[in-house]
Motif scaffolding. Structure first.
Motif, short mmCIF file in Angstrom:
data_model
loop_
_atom_site.label_atom_id
_atom_site.label_comp_id
_atom_site.label_asym_id
_atom_site.label_seq_id
_atom_site.Cartn_x
_atom_site.Cartn_y
_atom_site.Cartn_z
N ASN A 153 0.83 -1.20 0.00
CA ASN A 153 0.00 0.00 0.00
C ASN A 153 0.86 1.25 0.00
O ASN A 153 0.58 2.21 -0.71
CB ASN A 153 -0.92 0.02 1.22
N GLU A 416 -9.47 -6.23 1.03
CA GLU A 416 -9.81 -4.90 1.51
C GLU A 416 -8.64 -4.25 2.25
O GLU A 416 -8.59 -3.04 2.40
CB GLU A 416 -11.05 -4.95 2.42
N GLN A 417 -7.74 -5.10 2.75
CA GLN A 417 -6.56 -4.52 3.40
C GLN A 417 -5.50 -4.11 2.40
O GLN A 417 -4.57 -3.37 2.73
CB GLN A 417 -5.96 -5.51 4.40
N TYR A 418 -5.59 -4.66 1.20
CA TYR A 418 -4.65 -4.27 0.15
C TYR A 418 -5.25 -3.14 -0.67
O TYR A 418 -6.41 -3.22 -1.07
CB TYR A 418 -4.37 -5.43 -0.81
N ASP A 419 -4.46 -2.13 -0.96
CA ASP A 419 -4.91 -1.14 -1.93
C ASP A 419 -4.82 -1.82 -3.29
O ASP A 419 -3.74 -2.05 -3.81
CB ASP A 419 -4.00 0.09 -1.89
N HIS A 420 -6.00 -2.21 -3.82
CA HIS A 420 -5.97 -2.94 -5.09
C HIS A 420 -6.38 -2.04 -6.26
O HIS A 420 -6.59 -2.52 -7.37
CB HIS A 420 -6.86 -4.19 -5.02
#
Lengths: 733, 239, 97
Positions: A153, A416-420
């Motif tokens: 992120n 959701e924890q990764y900025d995808h």
């Protein structure tokens, strides 16, 4: 440190290897040199046990710009652009310190892509842990996911695809494999071959500290529980802020055209980078220790040469460019120090206070001896192929249990924890389709599709077939989003290669990947082998992981996996002879890894894939999903949960209801499409002799599945219950 | 055509995305403004993009708020120039004292990247002028510290002054607990300064400016400020 | 050169989600009698001999802490001589005091 003798065993080398060093040097190595050999000839750096086997993998492709042997493989995607990608493991560091181990794994693979001159555009992660109801595994999973997020992120590279699988076979030996994909213009492609005697050698990025001394050797040792605490000192800490600056500065520096060669400092730090760069270029290199910027005082030469401090790279630059390159790093707040120069003579020389303390041919270090380990088929293999009697359980309960299993369940809690979404390329987000789809504004309307697949359960039951299934499934996933395979990178996670049964399994798996790739004409452009994944319980479940990259001609016609419209028809294509042997159902519901996995018929597979790909490209399909773990019933349930739409489905008859519902076979897909497209689609499938079954229709707020035509629903569940089971991971992690 | 400045701090990571949307999607002129820059002369509007400026190691936005360029951003805002802080840019504006309130870690204690809905609460800003109150927009969020906080008295002041620009809501525009992704007080997703020309928001309009990415709603904010700038330019010429 | 240790915590009344999570974790491990947990951060600064405490306070107010949500304590450490560190907190400080 300056003791005259050092036992080879103390640096992880055998007596024979010590003799080989003496032969190559024509003298005894100094203790410092011996430490360098110890790390460079570890399995992690030297690929001693795997090198010969890896030669089986096909690398040829008309698009190949760089195959294995560099920091990453590179394939042409047209318009003067190329894609660089590679997957690597960070299993051992992540077992000891999940957060930092995973974070530095991300940092390391990013720098491999950067070293090819490419700007990283996506990360893919493949994670395996013990059962999540066990505290230790749950903590490992949560820590690893948070570590990947923290690094990825911050540096602004989206994590767009991945796997999360649990099995008792990963208890104590979690697997953390991360792939990075980058974009590079052909003319800006960088390499790591040092050249040009007199050219300055620059160390750029962070200062050198006492991080992870001997980490590479540590990665090649078997783990036991006590080591988890004691080894903490050899786990590196990443600094994603510096990592981000290093990306920007290096992209800028390479644009100057004054950089001759570049390599990431990873395992074995300066020792590895300098010897490999010199060996690849057939030149020598001289380093002066006093010129290396240190983070700590009084570091010993071996600590400086073997430090695994993160966020560093080694550059060979043209003399006239040195100042300009240094000023670029300085602008980004990073150091760039000339630490030596390329020399004509074939020696890697390290000077301290003007006196040489290391002087040896680079190849001697960089090319570890190659072994042909003994291989023996596991004694229990055939016994495991026998299918035990499996009782039929309540199909609805089985369906919910399978949907909630981490391998199947939606990985929202991770994604959701990764900025995808950063870099504004993500067209199909993680979990929304069978593969992630990134648009390429550089080559609009083209796009890339990324996916990773591996199956330790199948591979443990039949390594050759299991590996072929992994390659086949990755290609199947790409077909669902409309992409054609471009190439793949693999990460091969196994136990100790000195165990003949493990080595046999490894060789079978590599042979399987090789044969699958030949059948599908997909090149293997690089990868990584992680051996010695062993815990007190024994070797890890043998797990080859495939990251495959595909190309879409037009991203606007891509397709997700969730049902999209009520009244659409639901279709199953591909052969319809599912089997419980080696199925996820038998494993997850009945607790047994048993049966021999079905092999892939690649001729049939290619034909089905072509049909799916064509139909997606023509915009006929509303959704496309391959049948994998849990068979057709689970595939349909996933499509329903993802789309928030119910369905009524009658699956082709089978000897037993659970076989029809949860039985598995390769090359099968669940598709949905509007009724007015049905005739065209049937013609398309028929033209390629691909079997097709109409399963039913989308609609309502229940999922109803029958296993035969007797009009009794084997499964009749409200959609909300399906969705809740599918999202089970969110309440566990 | 307007001239936008996109400020680049060390470890900004949405700078290129903002440049892409402004330049390629909206056809505006864009200048990349380095964090050491002391002047913003010639710019019509300034965007502080998302990212992890200086690693966000002390507090999100804390170090960036003291960067040399921020004096220029402050001066630019003082004469009425429109300034938009997105995500990390919003955090920087809060830390710089250019917007009221502070950010806490998300109540879930995790980074969250997901599509959300927000309701337009104030159209008294250049970025929302062409929208209507109550309009629901779909945009993604991606942050670990977006839990907006203001002590009670400050919160009443800014509520009463109409300084809340966006609130998290459900698809139907209802502002409720279930639609709050990070624990923000009263679902605040964006605020403005009293004059209205400085706006900070946690959602990423630049990630929702092209239909192929799932939503085009974010483009409305950029189009609004472009129209506002054009109107201002015309009225200046007219006067 | 003296070392000062600055301890920064969220003000009472500001939700300390991390503190709550740690509290829960401790309870889960059986430490049920614990009645409160706050999570903050600690910053060590090494300053010239004559540095006034007010100056360190100013650093906190202007940069190291966010006075809207955080309060801080300043401890003076003994000069590093390897004999250990002071554990005694000096006066609590917060905005307006």
């Amino acid at each position: 440190m300056t003791t005259a003798t050092l036992a080879p065993e103390s640096v992880g080398l055998t007596r024979e290897e010590y003799e080989e060093i003496r032969r190559r040097l024509g003298r005894d190595p100094s203790p410092l040199e011996l430490r360098m050999f110890g790390v460079m000839w570890s399995e992690h750096c030297g690929y001693k046990h795997s090198k010969l086997t890896l030669q089986l993998l096909p690398t040829d492709s008309p698009r190949l710009l760089q195959g294995p042997g560099e920091n990453a493989g590179v394939l042409d995607i047209g318009g003067g652009w190329a894609v660089a990608f590679k997957m690597e493991s960070h299993n051992h560091p992540s077992a000891v310190d999940p957060f930092n181990g995973a974070a530095t794994g991300v940092g390391g693979i990013i720098r491999d892509i950067l070293a090819m001159g490419a700007r990283p555009i996506a990360l893919v992660d493949s994670l395996r842990f013990g059962p999540l109801h066990e505290t230790r595994s749950r903590r490992q999973a949560a820590g690893v996911i948070a570590g990947i997020a923290a690094y990825g992120n911050c540096v602004g590279i989206p994590t767009v695809a991945g796997e999360l699988v649990t099995d008792p076979g990963y208890r104590g030996t979690p697997l953390v494999n991360v792939a990075c994909v980058g974009l590079v213009r052909h003319r800006e492609l960088a390499r790591s071959r040092a050249a040009g005697p007199g050219n300055p050698v620059m160390l750029v990025g962070a200062r050198t500290g006492r991080d992870g001394i001997g980490g590479a050797a540590f990665a090649s040792e078997e783990l036991d529980t006590a080591s988890e605490r004691e080894d903490r000192a050899s786990v590196q800490i990443g600094d994603p802020f510096a990592g981000k600056l290093l990306i920007e500065a290096t992209v800028d520096a390479l644009r100057t055209g004054g950089v001759v060669a570049v390599q990431d400092l990873g395992a074995a730090g300066l020792t590895c980078a300098s010897s490999e760069m010199a060996a690849r270029g057939g030149v020598g290199m001289r380093l002066e220790l006093e010129l290396v910027p240190l983070r700590e005082e009084e570091m010993r030469p071996d600590e400086i040469l073997l430090s695994e401090s993160q966020e560093r790279m080694l550059l060979v630059v043209m003399p006239e460019a040195a100042e300009r390159v240094a000023s670029i790093y300085c602008r980004w707040g990073l150091r760039a120090d000339v630490v030596g120069e390329v020399t004509g003579g074939p020696l890697l020389t390290v000077l301290r206070a003007g006196a040489p303390i290391v002087s040896l041919p680079p190849y001697a270090l960089a090319e570890a001896p190659v072994y042909r380990p003994a291989a023996r088929e596991p004694e229990t293999l055939h016994a495991r192929w026998a299918m035990p009697e499996v009782s039929q359980t309540d199909p609805a309960q089985a369906l919910l249990a399978l949907l909630a299993a981490p391998a199947v369940a939606v990985k929202r809690v991770a994604f959701e924890q990764y900025d995808h979404m950063v870099q504004v390329r993500t067209v199909v987000a993680p979990g929304a389709g069978d593969a992630a789809v990134l648009r390429l504004p550089e080559l609009s309307p083209k796009g890339l599709a990324l996916v990773c697949d591996g199956d330790g359960r199948l591979t443990s039951l039949d390594p050759y077939r299991g590996a072929r299934r992994a390659v086949a499934e990755a290609a199947a996933n790409l077909a669902c989003v409309g992409a054609t395979p471009l190439g793949l990178t693999d990460c091969l996670n196994f136990g100790s290669p000195e165990n003949p049964e493990v080595f046999w399994t490894f060789r079978q798996a590599v042979t399987g990947i090789a044969d699958a790739c030949r059948a599908m004409k997909i090149p293997v452009v690089g990868g990584n082998v992680s051996f010695y994944n062993e815990s007190p319980d024994g070797p890890v479940l043998p797990t080859p992981v495939i990251t495959m990259v595909g190309v879409l001609e037009d991203v606007s016609s891509t397709c997700g996996a969730g049902f999209r419209r009520a009244d659409d028809m639901i279709i199953l294509i591909g052969k319809t002879d599912p089997d419980l042997a080696a199925s996820f159902y038998v494993s997850a519901v009945h607790g047994m890894h048993a049966g021999r996995p079905a092999d892939v018929d690649f001729d049939a597979h290619q034909r089905v894939l072509a049909v799916v790909r064509d139909a997606v490209a023509r915009g006929w399909l509303s959704s496309a999903h391959d049948c994998s773990e849990g068979g057709a019933a689970i595939a349909v349930a996933e499509c329903a949960a993802l789309g928030g739409l119910g369905a009524e489905v009658i699956l082709p008859a089978a000897p037993r209801a659970d076989i029809a519902l949860f039985g598995e076979a390769p090359s099968r897909f669940v598709l949905s499409l509007p009724e007015h497209r049905l005739r065209d689609f049937q013609a398309l499938a028929a033209a390629r002799s691909v079997p097709l079954t109409i399963l039913g229709r989308i609609g309502g707020d229940r999922l109803r599945l029958a296993a035969s035509t007797d009009h009794r629903w084997a499964i009749d569940l409200p959609l909300a219950e399906i969705a809740a089971a599918y999202d089970a991971l969110s309440s566990i992690l | 055509m307007m001239r936008f400045g996109v400020v680049i701090f060390p470890a900004s990571n949405c700078d290129r995305d903002c440049v892409h949307v402004l330049r390629t999607v909206l056809g505006q002129e864009v200048e990349e403004v380095w964090h050491e820059e002391q002047s913003l002369d010639g710019l019509d509007a300034v965007v502080l993009p998302g990212g992890f400026a200086y690693g966000d190691y002390l507090r999100a936005g804390a170090v960036a708020a003291r960067a040399p360029v921020m004096a220029a951003v402050r001066a630019f805002a003082q004469v009425g120039g429109p300034v938009l802080g997105i995500c990390n840019g919003f955090q920087i504006l809060l830390e710089a004292g250019m917007l009221p309130g502070a950010m806490l870690r998300n109540a879930v204690l995790r980074f969250r990247c997901t599509m959300v809905h927000v309701r337009v609460e104030s159209t008294q800003t250049p970025f929302t002028r062409t929208l209507r109150e109550g309009q629901v927009l779909q945009m993604p969020i991606a942050h670990g510290e977006g839990n907006y906080f203001a002590p009670g008295s400050l919160l009443s002041t800014i509520e009463e002054a109409g300084q809340i620009v966006l609130r998290y809501c459900d698809a139907g525009g209802r502002v409720n607990h279930g639609a709050n992704p990070n624990g923000s007080v009263r679902n605040v997703a964006g605020v403005r300064n009293p004059a209205g020309n400085v706006v900070g928001l946690m959602p990423h309009p630049e990630r929702a400016s092209e239909d192929v990415l799932g939503s085009g709603d974010g483009r409305l904010l950029f189009e609004s400020v472009i129209m506002w700038l054009e109107t201002r330019k015309r009225s200046l010429v007219g006067a | 050169m003296p070392i000062y240790r600055i301890i920064i915590e969220l003000k009472p009344g500001v939700l300390d989600a991390q503190g709550q999570a740690v509290h829960q974790g401790l309870r889960a491990l059986g430490y049920e009698t614990i009645s409160g947990v706050r999570v903050g951060k600690c910053i060590e600064i090494t300053v010239p001999d004559q540095t006034a405490r007010d100056e360190i306070d100013a650093m906190c107010e202007r940069f190291l802490a966010n006075p809207l949500i955080e309060e801080w304590w300043i401890e003076r450490d003994q000069d590093r001589d390897g004999t250990g560190r002071s554990r005694v907190p000096v006066l609590p400080r917060s905005q307006g005091s």
